[in-house]
Write a protein that holds these residues in place. Structure first.
Motif, PDB file in Angstrom:
ATOM      1  N   TYR A 291       0.837  -1.206   0.000  1.00 34.66           N
ATOM      2  CA  TYR A 291       0.000   0.000   0.000  1.00 34.66           C
ATOM      3  C   TYR A 291       0.874   1.260   0.000  1.00 34.66           C
ATOM      4  CZ  TYR A 291      -3.716   3.243   1.323  1.00 34.66           C
ATOM      5  OH  TYR A 291      -4.608   4.291   1.339  1.00 34.66           O
ATOM      6  N   LEU A 304      -7.925   0.057   0.379  1.00 31.00           N
ATOM      7  CA  LEU A 304      -7.396  -1.003   1.229  1.00 31.00           C
ATOM      8  C   LEU A 304      -8.548  -1.904   1.659  1.00 31.00           C
ATOM      9  CD1 LEU A 304      -5.007  -2.268   2.760  1.00 31.00           C
ATOM     10  CD2 LEU A 304      -5.542  -0.754   4.679  1.00 31.00           C
ATOM     11  N   VAL A 325      -4.274   1.765  10.034  1.00 36.92           N
ATOM     12  CA  VAL A 325      -5.188   1.945   8.911  1.00 36.92           C
ATOM     13  C   VAL A 325      -6.158   3.104   9.114  1.00 36.92           C
ATOM     14  CG1 VAL A 325      -5.066  -0.502   8.321  1.00 36.92           C
ATOM     15  CG2 VAL A 325      -6.956   0.317   9.732  1.00 36.92           C
ATOM     16  N   PHE A 330      -3.554   6.282   5.473  1.00 35.14           N
ATOM     17  CA  PHE A 330      -4.429   5.428   4.682  1.00 35.14           C
ATOM     18  C   PHE A 330      -5.703   6.179   4.320  1.00 35.14           C
ATOM     19  CE2 PHE A 330      -1.578   2.630   6.830  1.00 35.14           C
ATOM     20  CZ  PHE A 330      -1.339   1.608   5.934  1.00 35.14           C
ATOM     21  N   VAL A 333     -11.009   2.497   3.493  1.00 38.44           N
ATOM     22  CA  VAL A 333     -10.753   1.148   3.974  1.00 38.44           C
ATOM     23  C   VAL A 333     -12.064   0.365   4.002  1.00 38.44           C
ATOM     24  CG1 VAL A 333      -9.880  -0.257   5.888  1.00 38.44           C
ATOM     25  CG2 VAL A 333      -8.856   1.987   5.422  1.00 38.44           C
TER      26      VAL A 333
END
Length: 366
Positions: A291, A304, A325, A330, A333
């Motif tokens: 990632y 993700l 996360v 990030f 998700v």
């Protein structure tokens, strides 16, 4: 980049479903077999033109029907990207971006990058080297559209060379001129792939180490090592040295199709000496490093997807993972889990908003 909307028709156990997502964390909750993972796989189709779990498209069609359709609307750089994938039995897969057909599916790879973490990833550790090469190739392909073309060329030449070696064994007729032509093609393509893999692994290993040490709280020493015959000898010399062995075995025994990754913990093979929790942490660190690498190369955050990642992780590693996360490193998700309470408690405790979708037998309640 984030996925705004997803709709599926006759996909796996779904007759029809439509969902609108949060730009942050989205969770699909329900019992095993309800269809949570199927929604992640639909998202994977829109990004990488195929299922994460099964390469046969027709097997994704809902039983008793003749086609499936997946559509999604992405927001990328303040622009809308409409993507649609449809499969009919005994027909070629259709893939469209903004209502325009792709001539080659490879041209879509990397446009909407995605990282998937799944229990099936254990094959990267416990299975043969092909699974680990696939991992490398998947990451590089999403950042370099010429890499996929080079792989296709290499595999075609390799198949032709192996066919020639078998023909030589069957007929006894040895054509050194034809073998030389194939060797030159294999060397050209293989050397390009090797250089790209080598450069990738040099950058990737540092990122991986950082993620694993964070997940394990610096409690374990792990190693990720790229192994290739071309690290020690050039491809031309390898082919020349191995020609008699190749003729005896009727296949090409040297080349980048033999590349591998070595995984170790405290100097011992992860496959044999790593616990289930350590192996899972290793895999998660691999995927989070993927990632981070994609984010660096593309200049925006990929999607993700975390499928059933809480199983076999202790509370400390779960907390560490969720901290990672849910922070600014990030973007969007997607999570699946069987426990409503566990997901709610984790994200409520961290003060992170989450959108929940209850899944039951192919039905979704947002």
């Amino acid at each position: 980049m984030y996925l705004k909307q997803l709709s599926v028709i006759n996909f796996k156990n779904y007759e029809e479903a439509g969902l609108t997502f949060s730009e942050g964390v989205n969770a699909f909750l329900g019992n095993n077999g309800a269809g949570k993972t199927n929604l992640l796989d639909a998202i994977h189709y829109l990004s990488l033109c195929k299922s994460y779990f099964n390469p046969i498209d027709s097997q994704q069609i809902k039983q008793g029907t003749d086609f499936f359709i997946i559509t999604g609307t992405f927001s990328k750089n303040d622009k809308q990207e409409a993507v649609a994938c449809s499969v009919k039995r005994n027909q070629k897969k259709q893939f469209k971006r903004n209502k325009k057909d792709y001539q080659r599916l490879a041209d879509h790879i990397g446009l909407l990058p995605l990282v998937m973490v799944s229990p099936y990833d254990i094959s990267i550790i416990i299975e043969g080297s092909e699974e680990r090469r696939k991992f490398i190739d998947n990451v590089i392909s999403q950042t370099d559209n010429l890499y996929l073309d080079e792989l296709i060329i290499y595999n075609k030449v390799l198949a032709n060379r192996n066919a020639l070696l078998k023909m030589i064994a069957d007929t006894g007729r040895y054509d050194p001129g034809l073998l030389e032509i194939l060797d030159e093609q294999l060397i050209t393509s293989g050397s390009r792939i090797f250089e790209k893999r080598k450069a990738f692994m040099e950058a990737f290993t540092t990122i991986f180490n950082k993620h694993y040490q964070f997940l394990s709280d610096d409690a374990e020493q792990v190693e990720l090592i790229y192994e290739s015959q071309l690290l020690n000898e050039n491809f031309a010399a390898l082919l020349k040295k191995n020609i008699e062995r190749d003729r005896a075995l009727e296949r090409t025994t040297a080349g980048i199709h033999k590349d591998d990754l070595q995984f170790a913990i405290h100097g011992m093979p992860m496959k044999k000496f790593g616990s289930q929790g350590q192996q899972k942490s290793f895999l998660i660190a691999l995927k989070l490093a993927q990632y981070s690498f994609l984010n660096q190369q593309k200049g925006f955050k990929p999607l993700l997807l975390l499928d059933d990642i809480f199983d076999k992780l202790d509370d400390q590693r779960v907390t560490k993972l969720m901290q990672m996360v849910s922070n600014h490193d990030f973007g969007q998700v997607f999570i699946t889990d069987t426990s409503d309470a566990r997901v709610k408690n984790i994200f409520t405790h961290m003060g992170v908003p989450i959108k929940l979708f209850k899944v039951k037998a192919g039905e979704i309640d947002a």
